[in-house]
Design a protein around this motif. Structure first.
Motif, PDB file in Angstrom:
ATOM      1  N   VAL A   1       0.858  -1.179   0.000  1.00  0.00           N
ATOM      2  CA  VAL A   1       0.000   0.000   0.000  1.00  0.00           C
ATOM      3  C   VAL A   1       0.896   1.231   0.000  1.00  0.00           C
ATOM      4  CG1 VAL A   1      -1.696   1.309   1.333  1.00  0.00           C
ATOM      5  CG2 VAL A   1      -1.856  -1.182   1.223  1.00  0.00           C
ATOM      6  N   ILE A   2       0.618   2.154  -0.885  1.00  0.00           N
ATOM      7  CA  ILE A   2       1.362   3.408  -0.932  1.00  0.00           C
ATOM      8  C   ILE A   2       0.567   4.421  -0.123  1.00  0.00           C
ATOM      9  CG2 ILE A   2       2.284   5.228  -2.405  1.00  0.00           C
ATOM     10  CD1 ILE A   2       2.391   3.105  -4.661  1.00  0.00           C
ATOM     11  N   GLU A   3       1.178   4.942   0.905  1.00  0.00           N
ATOM     12  CA  GLU A   3       0.470   5.854   1.796  1.00  0.00           C
ATOM     13  C   GLU A   3       0.217   7.206   1.139  1.00  0.00           C
ATOM     14  OE1 GLU A   3       1.843   6.192   5.829  1.00  0.00           O
ATOM     15  OE2 GLU A   3       2.621   4.151   5.772  1.00  0.00           O
TER      16      GLU A   3
ATOM     17  N   TYR B   1      -8.258   7.068  -4.340  1.00  0.00           N
ATOM     18  CA  TYR B   1      -6.874   6.711  -3.998  1.00  0.00           C
ATOM     19  C   TYR B   1      -6.034   6.606  -5.271  1.00  0.00           C
ATOM     20  CZ  TYR B   1      -3.095   3.585  -2.406  1.00  0.00           C
ATOM     21  OH  TYR B   1      -1.883   2.999  -2.143  1.00  0.00           O
ATOM     22  N   LEU B   2      -6.561   5.932  -6.283  1.00  0.00           N
ATOM     23  CA  LEU B   2      -5.835   5.799  -7.550  1.00  0.00           C
ATOM     24  C   LEU B   2      -5.648   7.152  -8.229  1.00  0.00           C
ATOM     25  CD1 LEU B   2      -7.514   2.573  -8.957  1.00  0.00           C
ATOM     26  CD2 LEU B   2      -5.227   2.794  -7.958  1.00  0.00           C
ATOM     27  N   ALA B   3      -6.646   8.011  -8.134  1.00  0.00           N
ATOM     28  CA  ALA B   3      -6.536   9.343  -8.723  1.00  0.00           C
ATOM     29  C   ALA B   3      -5.440  10.160  -8.039  1.00  0.00           C
ATOM     30  CB  ALA B   3      -7.873  10.068  -8.633  1.00  0.00           C
ATOM     31  N   VAL B   4      -5.364  10.068  -6.723  1.00  0.00           N
ATOM     32  CA  VAL B   4      -4.323  10.786  -5.970  1.00  0.00           C
ATOM     33  C   VAL B   4      -2.938  10.273  -6.366  1.00  0.00           C
ATOM     34  CG1 VAL B   4      -3.337  11.129  -3.664  1.00  0.00           C
ATOM     35  CG2 VAL B   4      -5.778  11.457  -4.030  1.00  0.00           C
ATOM     36  N   LEU B   5      -2.797   8.968  -6.473  1.00  0.00           N
ATOM     37  CA  LEU B   5      -1.496   8.404  -6.853  1.00  0.00           C
ATOM     38  C   LEU B   5      -1.149   8.767  -8.296  1.00  0.00           C
ATOM     39  CD1 LEU B   5      -1.570   4.882  -5.182  1.00  0.00           C
ATOM     40  CD2 LEU B   5      -0.516   6.994  -4.350  1.00  0.00           C
TER      41      LEU B   5
ATOM     42  N   ASP C   1       0.068  13.793   3.868  1.00  0.00           N
ATOM     43  CA  ASP C   1      -0.845  14.729   4.529  1.00  0.00           C
ATOM     44  C   ASP C   1      -1.469  15.711   3.548  1.00  0.00           C
ATOM     45  OD1 ASP C   1      -0.408  13.572   7.003  1.00  0.00           O
ATOM     46  OD2 ASP C   1       1.155  14.999   7.575  1.00  0.00           O
ATOM     47  N   ASP C   2      -0.659  16.251   2.646  1.00  0.00           N
ATOM     48  CA  ASP C   2      -1.177  17.246   1.710  1.00  0.00           C
ATOM     49  C   ASP C   2      -2.074  16.642   0.627  1.00  0.00           C
ATOM     50  OD1 ASP C   2       1.122  15.993   0.670  1.00  0.00           O
ATOM     51  OD2 ASP C   2       1.567  17.675  -0.637  1.00  0.00           O
ATOM     52  N   GLU C   3      -2.088  15.315   0.502  1.00  0.00           N
ATOM     53  CA  GLU C   3      -2.917  14.662  -0.513  1.00  0.00           C
ATOM     54  C   GLU C   3      -4.279  14.237   0.039  1.00  0.00           C
ATOM     55  OE1 GLU C   3       0.601  12.659  -3.193  1.00  0.00           O
ATOM     56  OE2 GLU C   3       0.011  11.673  -1.331  1.00  0.00           O
ATOM     57  N   ILE C   4      -4.421  14.244   1.351  1.00  0.00           N
ATOM     58  CA  ILE C   4      -5.684  13.832   1.964  1.00  0.00           C
ATOM     59  C   ILE C   4      -6.821  14.744   1.509  1.00  0.00           C
ATOM     60  CG2 ILE C   4      -6.924  13.629   4.154  1.00  0.00           C
ATOM     61  CD1 ILE C   4      -4.268  12.629   5.365  1.00  0.00           C
ATOM     62  N   ARG C   5      -6.538  16.031   1.386  1.00  0.00           N
ATOM     63  CA  ARG C   5      -7.553  16.990   0.918  1.00  0.00           C
ATOM     64  C   ARG C   5      -8.056  16.597  -0.475  1.00  0.00           C
ATOM     65  NH1 ARG C   5      -4.837  22.332   0.565  1.00  0.00           N
ATOM     66  NH2 ARG C   5      -3.572  20.798  -0.331  1.00  0.00           N
TER      67      ARG C   5
END
Length: 65
Positions: A8-10, A34-38, A13-17
Motif C-alpha cells: 500500500v502506498i500511503e 486513492y488511484l486518482a491521488v497516486l 498529509d497534503d494529498e488527503i484533501r
C-alpha cells in the motif's frame, strides 16, 4: 500492461484533501479516489474503461483504451 502492486502506498498529509475532494465532490468511491491521488502524484495516466474517472479528467490524465 498489468502492474502488480504488493504494498500500500500511503497518502501524504497534503494529498488527503484531494482524496476527500474526489470522494465528496467528484463522487468517486474511495479506491478510485486513492488511484486518482497516486496518478496525480506520480504523473502517470489512468488507463481504464471506468467512466467514473471522467469526473477527474480535468486534473489527471485518463485514457480510455
Amino acid at each position: 500492461l498489468p502492474i502488480i502492486v504488493d504494498e500500500v502506498i500511503e497518502i501524504r498529509d497534503d494529498e488527503i484533501r484531494d482524496l476527500v475532494y474526489y470522494v465528496v465532490e467528484k463522487n468517486l468511491d474511495p479506491a478510485d479516489a486513492y488511484l486518482a491521488v497516486l496518478s496525480k502524484r506520480f504523473k502517470i495516466p489512468i488507463i481504464t474503461t471506468d467512466k467514473d474517472f471522467e469526473r477527474v479528467k480535468d486534473e489527471i490524465k485518463v485514457i480510455d483504451p
